[in-house]
Scaffold this active site. Structure first.
Site, PDB file in Angstrom:
ATOM      1  CG  HIS A   1      28.925  42.889  38.439  1.00 48.89           C
ATOM      2  ND1 HIS A   1      29.178  42.458  39.720  1.00 48.89           N
ATOM      3  CD2 HIS A   1      30.040  42.585  37.714  1.00 48.89           C
ATOM      4  CE1 HIS A   1      30.386  41.926  39.776  1.00 48.89           C
ATOM      5  NE2 HIS A   1      30.920  41.972  38.571  1.00 48.89           N
TER       6      HIS A   1
ATOM      7  CG  HIS B   1      35.868  40.028  40.181  1.00 43.00           C
ATOM      8  ND1 HIS B   1      35.221  41.003  40.922  1.00 43.00           N
ATOM      9  CD2 HIS B   1      35.009  39.702  39.190  1.00 43.00           C
ATOM     10  CE1 HIS B   1      34.042  41.257  40.390  1.00 43.00           C
ATOM     11  NE2 HIS B   1      33.881  40.478  39.342  1.00 43.00           N
TER      12      HIS B   1
ATOM     13  CG  ASP C   1      31.689  41.116  34.122  1.00 41.84           C
ATOM     14  OD1 ASP C   1      31.207  41.594  35.156  1.00 41.84           O
ATOM     15  OD2 ASP C   1      32.890  41.217  33.830  1.00 41.84           O
TER      16      ASP C   1
ATOM     17  NE  ARG D   1      41.531  44.781  41.289  1.00 46.81           N
ATOM     18  CZ  ARG D   1      40.305  45.270  41.164  1.00 46.81           C
ATOM     19  NH1 ARG D   1      39.966  46.393  41.755  1.00 46.81           N
ATOM     20  NH2 ARG D   1      39.411  44.643  40.441  1.00 46.81           N
TER      21      ARG D   1
ATOM     22  NE  ARG E   1      38.208  51.122  40.129  1.00 41.88           N
ATOM     23  CZ  ARG E   1      39.123  50.910  41.084  1.00 41.88           C
ATOM     24  NH1 ARG E   1      39.227  49.722  41.656  1.00 41.88           N
ATOM     25  NH2 ARG E   1      39.945  51.872  41.439  1.00 41.88           N
TER      26      ARG E   1
ATOM     27  CE1 TYR F   1      30.514  46.585  43.285  1.00 38.62           C
ATOM     28  CE2 TYR F   1      30.719  44.396  42.340  1.00 38.62           C
ATOM     29  CZ  TYR F   1      30.742  45.768  42.190  1.00 38.62           C
ATOM     30  OH  TYR F   1      30.978  46.326  40.960  1.00 38.62           O
TER      31      TYR F   1
ATOM     32  CG  HIS G   1      37.150  38.523  34.690  1.00 40.38           C
ATOM     33  ND1 HIS G   1      36.307  38.692  33.620  1.00 40.38           N
ATOM     34  CD2 HIS G   1      36.644  39.285  35.701  1.00 40.38           C
ATOM     35  CE1 HIS G   1      35.336  39.520  33.950  1.00 40.38           C
ATOM     36  NE2 HIS G   1      35.512  39.890  35.208  1.00 40.38           N
TER      37      HIS G   1
ATOM     38  CD  GLU H   1      38.063  42.406  35.627  1.00 41.47           C
ATOM     39  OE1 GLU H   1      37.261  42.897  34.802  1.00 41.47           O
ATOM     40  OE2 GLU H   1      37.841  42.371  36.847  1.00 41.47           O
TER      41      GLU H   1
END
Length: 467
Positions: A60, A252, A340, A229, A101, A140, A289, A255
């Protein structure tokens, strides 16, 4: 025009050979010849151990702006300000994945196509300095802060493709479907706040935008589901799998234990089983992950020959846990590596961390050889990104390779026959001396030839993002 390189030592899987002549033409390796005791006139000399270019299978790019900042935590036992995370259902610990996050979201809020290009160009140049010749960008961050599309709906993704070209490396853009704001035991949540930048509204709208993306000589287009999610069964797992059957697909997976618990509550199945029942897993898919798996999950992934991408430096930085890598490999899943969140950009560190993590967990050594770990960082990584013709030093392969110094303070001393072990278990990204992509030197003597001041470019780009 053909270019000849004399490699002081080369890893020709599984052996290290001294004195190798490698010729590249048209971006491909046209000849590999061993037994060349000295470089012939006109050859470019690469001293050290040359290995195939490293493949960073999970990135990312904008997370690089969090380095250092995201390491700051609160006092133990003191919840940070802000709302509770719905996926956990209680006040978050001060230094968990969920607090990290929120910091990541704050960074994502300020990026534009121009500032993202500048940041990604610098990040990809840092990767080239670390011997990475191909990156899988799990992308994303699609839209404007309020969720509306740019005039060019793929402006952000195209900025990443252009940034990789400027930095001299290959890219697989894993354009990501991200439609839901989270999953709790009570069901899915809507996108909120900065998450609105990530979503296309529906799977059909994602597909329409994704279908307009085009690759190029240095770029290929893949796809991704962010996670269970962020994408529900009502959004159409089976349809997504069918639409993306012919490209690399990354997800993902498991995780966090909270993700598994919510998925079990809503679907009565683990994330791996939910996606298996939709027909997602196969040789073109990669689970990223895969940290918290059941025995059945492991059998599902291995039986489908789905790849698993481990990101040890991020998983330890976020206190996520240690995934069951040996069991996954025994079950049939190839293993690959990614940086990552870019806590560090160092695929050699990712490789040895996978082995050393397992030593800590089991209190035994030797789960993978140096050759096994190099294979994960090269051939298997490229394969999961849709570049099966890369990752090997052999005739016909893409002419992508990197040279690691064997005379630094970290690597000096061991005999050349142990150069692979030295590289994997002692060297760092700082020991990379040369990086070649498509037969052209991108890094020479530790200097990036296309982005002369990579540190300065990083500092400027990150300062612009932070405001």
């Amino acid at each position: 025009m053909p270019v000849t390189y004399w490699l002081e030592h080369a890893w020709l899987d599984p052996l290290v050979e001294p004195g190798v002549l490698l010729t590249a033409d048209g971006g491909r390796i046209t000849e590999v010849r061993t037994g060349a005791a000295s470089p012939p006139p006109g050859a470019t000399v690469l001293r050290g151990l040359t290995v195939p270019g490293l493949a960073n299978a999970h990135s990312h790019a904008f997370h690089r702006a969090l380095r250092g900042t995201a390491q700051v935590g609160g006092e133990p036992g003191t919840p940070p300000p802000g709302r509770n995370d719905p996926a956990v259902g209680a006040a978050r610990p001060p230094t968990s994945f969920w607090t990290w996050r929120e910091t990541m979201y704050a960074t994502a809020l300020h990026l534009t196509p121009d500032s993202y290009f500048d940041l990604a160009r610098a990040v990809y140049a840092e990767m080239a300095l670390a011997g990475i010749t191909c990156v899988g960008e799990f992308h994303y961050l699609h839209h404007q802060p309020d969720g509306t599309a740019y005039a060019d709906p793929n402006a952000m993704g195209e900025a990443l493709i252009a940034a990789a070209a400027d930095a001299g490396i290959r890219i697989t853009l894993l354009d990501t479907a991200y439609l839901r704001g989270g999953l709790t035991a009570d069901g899915y949540l809507p996108l909120e706040g900065v998450q609105r930048r990530f979503g296309d509204g529906t799977a059909d709208r994602w597909y329409d935008r994704w279908s307009r993306l085009r690759g190029g000589e240095h770029a290929r287009i893949g796809a991704a589901l962010h996670s269970v999610r962020a994408f529900s069964d009502r959004d159409g797992y089976a349809a997504f799998a069918e639409r993306t059957r012919d490209v690399p697909v990354h997800v993902h997976l498991s995780e966090q234990p909270a993700e598994n618990g919510a998925c079990l509550a809503v679907h009565g199945r683990t994330p791996a089983r939910l996606l298996a029942d939709a027909g997602l897993w196969g040789r073109n898919t990669t689970a990223v992950h895969a940290t918290h798996l059941t025995d059945d999950d492991i059998a599902v992934l291995g039986g489908a020959r789905a790849t698993v991408c481990m990101c040890p430096t991020t998983e330890r930085d976020l206190a996520d846990g240690i995934g069951p890598a040996p069991a996954l490999q025994r079950a049939g899943s190839p293993l690959t590596l990614g940086s990552d969140s870019h806590a560090v950009v160092d695929l050699l560190e990712e490789a040895r961390a996978m082995e050393l993590n397992e030593r800590l967990r089991t209190r035994t050594r030797g789960h993978w050889s140096a050759a096994d770990l190099l294979r994960a960082a090269t051939a298997d990584g490229h394969a999961c990104l849709g570049w099966p013709e890369a990752g090997r030093l052999e005739r016909g392969a893409l002419a992508d390779f990197t040279t690691i110094a064997l005379d630094s303070v970290r690597t000096a001393g061991p005999p050349p026959r142990l150069a692979a072990e030295t590289a994997v278990f002692a060297a760092t990204a700082a020991d990379v001396r040369h990086t070649v992509v498509a037969g052209r030197q991108v890094v020479a003597d530790g200097r990036h030839l296309l982005v002369p001041d990579v540190a300065g470019a990083l500092a400027t780009a990150i300062a612009a993002v932070r405001g």
